[in-house]
Structures are given as structure tokens and as C-alpha cells.
Write an enzyme that holds these catalytic residues in place. Structure first.
Site, PDB file in Angstrom:
ATOM      1  N   HIS A 169      -4.039  -9.609  -0.282  1.00  0.00           N
ATOM      2  CA  HIS A 169      -5.335  -9.076   0.163  1.00  0.00           C
ATOM      3  C   HIS A 169      -5.553  -9.224   1.666  1.00  0.00           C
ATOM      4  O   HIS A 169      -6.024  -8.300   2.306  1.00  0.00           O
ATOM      5  CB  HIS A 169      -6.520  -9.706  -0.575  1.00  0.00           C
ATOM      6  CG  HIS A 169      -7.852  -9.125  -0.147  1.00  0.00           C
ATOM      7  ND1 HIS A 169      -8.177  -7.815  -0.384  1.00  0.00           N
ATOM      8  CD2 HIS A 169      -8.905  -9.662   0.520  1.00  0.00           C
ATOM      9  CE1 HIS A 169      -9.390  -7.579   0.116  1.00  0.00           C
ATOM     10  NE2 HIS A 169      -9.845  -8.678   0.677  1.00  0.00           N
ATOM     11  N   HIS A 181       0.809  -1.230   0.000  1.00  0.00           N
ATOM     12  CA  HIS A 181       0.000   0.000   0.000  1.00  0.00           C
ATOM     13  C   HIS A 181       0.835   1.270   0.000  1.00  0.00           C
ATOM     14  O   HIS A 181       0.553   2.204   0.759  1.00  0.00           O
ATOM     15  CB  HIS A 181      -0.968   0.002   1.186  1.00  0.00           C
ATOM     16  CG  HIS A 181      -2.116  -0.942   1.034  1.00  0.00           C
ATOM     17  ND1 HIS A 181      -3.341  -0.566   0.545  1.00  0.00           N
ATOM     18  CD2 HIS A 181      -2.212  -2.276   1.270  1.00  0.00           C
ATOM     19  CE1 HIS A 181      -4.148  -1.617   0.509  1.00  0.00           C
ATOM     20  NE2 HIS A 181      -3.494  -2.674   0.932  1.00  0.00           N
ATOM     21  N   ASP A 189      -1.825  -4.908  -4.443  1.00  0.00           N
ATOM     22  CA  ASP A 189      -1.795  -3.800  -3.492  1.00  0.00           C
ATOM     23  C   ASP A 189      -0.364  -3.386  -3.138  1.00  0.00           C
ATOM     24  O   ASP A 189      -0.076  -3.031  -1.993  1.00  0.00           O
ATOM     25  CB  ASP A 189      -2.616  -4.103  -2.227  1.00  0.00           C
ATOM     26  CG  ASP A 189      -4.111  -4.086  -2.476  1.00  0.00           C
ATOM     27  OD1 ASP A 189      -4.519  -3.806  -3.618  1.00  0.00           O
ATOM     28  OD2 ASP A 189      -4.881  -4.351  -1.531  1.00  0.00           O
ATOM     29  N   HIS A 236      -6.440  -2.285  -5.010  1.00  0.00           N
ATOM     30  CA  HIS A 236      -6.103  -0.872  -4.859  1.00  0.00           C
ATOM     31  C   HIS A 236      -5.284  -0.302  -6.008  1.00  0.00           C
ATOM     32  O   HIS A 236      -5.440   0.847  -6.354  1.00  0.00           O
ATOM     33  CB  HIS A 236      -5.351  -0.641  -3.541  1.00  0.00           C
ATOM     34  CG  HIS A 236      -6.257  -0.510  -2.375  1.00  0.00           C
ATOM     35  ND1 HIS A 236      -6.624  -1.570  -1.589  1.00  0.00           N
ATOM     36  CD2 HIS A 236      -6.905   0.543  -1.870  1.00  0.00           C
ATOM     37  CE1 HIS A 236      -7.453  -1.168  -0.652  1.00  0.00           C
ATOM     38  NE2 HIS A 236      -7.644   0.116  -0.800  1.00  0.00           N
TER      39      HIS A 236
HETATM   40 MN   LIG Z   1      -4.537  -4.719   0.670  1.00  0.00          MN
END
Ligand SMILES: [Mn+2]
Length: 417
Positions: A197, A10, A47, A83
Site C-alpha cells: 500500500h 499496479h 495491488d 485495487h
Molecule cells: Mn498501491
């Protein structure tokens, strides 16, 4: 031979500067570890970034690091997460792939009978890699239902499947909310399932699915991750040794920050008493150099939620040298003033009823803010503020337009100096 498996980094999630620094450092440290341990390749199932186009600061350090990994001749295999993908636009993942620093794994051929056939990529070690990206909201299930699993299962050799999504079978009570798919959606018989995830490290083994693994986030991609960090959740990546099968799966911890967490139960208490308790607890901790997490939840008997004053606490903590202060009072409510649920036949009626009930609990000398005029005013404001940003409108222009509209309705003059 060995490979590294990391996910849910992230990059670009953090807003506070001190936390941005840690986010960058854990990412860099993890890839340094991969280079140092001479891994044969790296897997990142989604992500990697918090959005499809993160700010330039983030892209710059990510590119610099992936260049080093590339120079060390370590291939990086990636699928999108929920994302860092976009159904309509490019992603920074695509830029990294264009430079050759990473390789996108998903190779889709749609066959005549509507089935999705995936091709394998073969790494220089001989390992065969296939994978499916994570998509936004509900699309995953549709694609997995069409996935031609037979062609994947029949492929010989050491095979890895990359995927981004939750699996019902690995879900626990503490798992994050959202959609989960059955394990049977994944093709059977692979040597390793590299998942993304789930934000906590998980390593599960099933009859036809040896080694279903999620490394979890490296630092945090949700605010609740920071809370878990403070409560001792280990963060890091997974290092896998293998020959013709997996011989070991190790979690390598990447530790970066120290934490203090203050949790206050405000249930059946007055706002004043919560404030005193908070001030007391804050004074007892050594905040210097640490990330401080404050969580206040429960229903107050007296005082509004805004009366639990955290600005003074924040100020005190930063003066005591806290690295960052993260405050969560999302689950703090007040009996005295509580948003009540209202019913109605349509949107307009529901809005009117919500405002009516809640405004009914307020007292004000300004007559235009209460009663029917108050409801009317609130509805006008809601309509004004509900307008989306226009195509080609700059954010600043949009904010300005919203401000002017709202202040106009409230008949307030704005000071534009
Ligand atoms: Mn994630």
C-alpha cells in the site's frame, strides 16, 4: 534461506504504450531476479494489478511470468490490495490462484463470538504465513477490530504477516493521503511484517514489531510516483535472508527508465510568460529516450489555465525522441477565472450558486450561455452528463447516448460520420 517481498506493481495502470512496456518489463525483470537468486518463496501483499479485471494484454503477460515462477518451484503468497480486489466480482488474483500459480493467504474462520480467526499457511521451508487483504474504504478497520490477535500471537515458529494498508506509525509528511491504522491492529511478535500500500520503500523496527517493511511500487501506480521516480526515488523489491529469525533485509533496485522533470511555478505570472519559460526549459533538456514529467502549478494573474499551452510542448518533445510525456497541471489555477466555492441549503441550490458565480465571471456574445439562461443550460447539461451507465449497456453505446443528450441540449448537430 531467503524470500522476496514485492508489492504495489499496479499492472495495467499505464495508458501510454511506452509506459506500458516499462511496467511490463520491470515486473518481468523483478520475477527473473527472484528466480535467478533462487528465493524460497515470494510475498505480494496487494495491488499486484491496478484493477480486479485488467485487460487481456496484462493478464497474458502476468500469467506467462507466473508460470515461469511456478516452473521454478517458487511459491507465491498473495493477499488482495485495495485495487485488485472487488467486493462483488472475481479478480484476476482468483484465476491465478485457481491455476495454482499463486496462493491466497487469507484463511478466515469466523468464531462464535464474532471474532475473525485467521489460519496459517505453512510453506515448505517451515515458515508460517498469515495475512489480511486490503479492502475498499473503511472496511479494513472494521475487520481488524474483529481480528483475533491472540491466536496469531501464540503460534510458535518463524511467522510472517501479510497486510495491505497504511500504518500511522510509519506515516511521514510525504506519505500518500488516505486512511491509516494504528500499528497495534497488527498481531505482535511476528518475525516479519510484509506490507503493501505505501508506494515508497520503508523498513521500520518497533519493540513488538520487528521488521515492518513496505517495498513500495516497482514503477508507478499513481502519477505522482512517476514524479518521484524523476526526482530520484529508488524502485525495486525487498530480499530477506533468514534462519530462525531475519538476518538481513536488502532493497534490490530495479531501474528501468531515465527521466527529466520540468517544474514551473506559475504563481503570480501571466500565461504567456509561463509558456515562454516552458518552451525555454524544454529546449534545454535532452529528451531522447527519456520519460519527461512536466508539472505546472500556482495561480496565474492573467490568462486562463487553458492558455498554458502544453500540446505544442508535447509535440516538440515527442519529435525530440522522448519516450513518454506526462503532464500535470492539476494545481494550476487562474485569478482571472477561478472556480469559486458556493454555498447552499441543498444540492440543487449549491449547483445553481456555483454556476451563477462562475458564469457571472464570463463574457460572451451568445446570450444563452451567460446570465440566467446560462445557468439553466449548465444545470441541464450537468443533469444529462451525470447519468450513470446502464446495466448491460456497452461503453460505446453509453458514450453515444451521453453525446446525443448533451449536444441536444446545446442544440448542436453532431456529425456521426
Ligand atoms: Mn498501491
Amino acid at each position: 534461506m531467503r524470500f522476496a517481498h514485492l508489492s504495489d506493481i499496479h499492472l495495467g495502470f499505464q495508458k501510454q504504450e511506452a509506459l506500458q512496456k516499462i511496467e511490463q518489463e520491470v515486473f518481468e525483470k523483478t520475477l527473473d531476479e527472484c528466480i535467478l537468486r533462487k528465493v524460497d518463496f515470494i510475498l505480494i501483499p496487494g495491488d499486484l494489478f491496478h484493477s480486479n479485471i485488467p485487460e487481456m494484454r496484462v493478464q497474458k503477460f502476468a500469467f506467462a511470468k507466473f508460470r515461469q515462477v511456478h516452473d521454478a518451484e517458487i511459491p507465491v503468497y498473495v493477499v488482495y490490495g485495495s485495487h485488485d480486489s472487488s467486493p462483488v466480482a472475481n479478480s484476476v488474483i482468483d484465476l491465478l490462484a485457481e491455476t495454482g500459480y499463486i496462493t491466497k493467504v487469507t484463511r478466515v474462520k469466523e468464531s462464535e463470538n464474532g471474532k475473525i480467526v485467521l489460519d496459517f499457511i505453512q510453506d515448505k521451508t517451515g515458515v508460517k504465513i498469515a495475512g489480511f487483504s486490503g479492502l475498499k474504504a473503511g472496511k479494513d478497520r472494521e475487520y481488524y477490530e474483529k481480528l483475533d490477535r491472540d491466536s496469531l500471537v501464540s503460534e510458535p515458529g518463524f511467522k510472517i504477516f501479510l497486510f495491505h494498508g497504511g500504518i500511522s506509525e510509519v506515516k511521514t509528511e510525504q506519505s500518500q493521503k488516505g486512511e491509516y491504522m494504528p500499528l497495534s491492529f497488527l498481531p505482535k511478535g511476528f518475525s516479519y511484517y510484509a506490507g503493501g500500500h505505501m508506494h515508497r520503500f520503508l523498513h521500520n523496527e518497533y519493540e513488538d514489531y520487528l521488521h515492518v517493511v513496505y517495498p513500495g511500487t516497482l514503477f508507478s501506480g499513481y502519477h505522482s510516483d512517476l514524479e518521484e521516480n524523476a526526482n530520484g526515488q529508488r524502485r525495486g523489491f525487498v530480499l530477506v535472508e533468514f534462519d530462525d529469525k531475519v538476518t538481513s533485509v536488502d532493497f534490490i533496485e530495479i531501474k528501468k527508465a531515465d527521466y527529466e522533470i520540468i517544474e514551473i511555478d506559475a504563481e503570480n505570472r501571466k500565461a504567456d510568460s509561463v509558456n515562454i519559460d516552458l518552451a525555454d526549459k524544454v529546449k534545454k533538456i535532452d529528451a531522447a529516450g527519456k520519460i519527461i514529467i512536466i508539472k505546472v502549478e500556482g495561480e496565474l494573474t492573467y490568462g486562463k489555465t487553458a492558455d498554458v499551452d502544453l500540446s505544442a510542448i508535447r509535440e516538440y518533445l515527442s519529435q525530440s525522441g522522448a519516450l513518454a510525456v506526462n503532464i500535470n497541471k492539476n494545481k494550476l489555477t487562474s485569478r482571472e477565472y477561478k472556480i469559486t466555492e458556493a454555498k447552499g441549503k441543498n444540492k440543487d441550490e449549491i449547483e445553481t450558486n456555483v454556476f451563477k458565480e462562475n458564469i457571472g465571471e464570463l463574457q460572451s456574445e451568445q446570450k444563452e450561455l451567460v446570465g440566467d439562461p446560462g445557468v439553466l443550460l449548465a444545470k441541464k447539461l450537468l443533469k444529462e452528463l451525470g447519468q450513470p451507465i446502464l446495466e448491460n449497456e456497452k461503453k460505446m453505446e453509453y458514450l453515444q447516448r451521453m453525446k446525443q443528450g448533451a449536444f441536444g441540449i446545446l442544440e448542436l448537430k453532431i456529425d456521426d460520420s
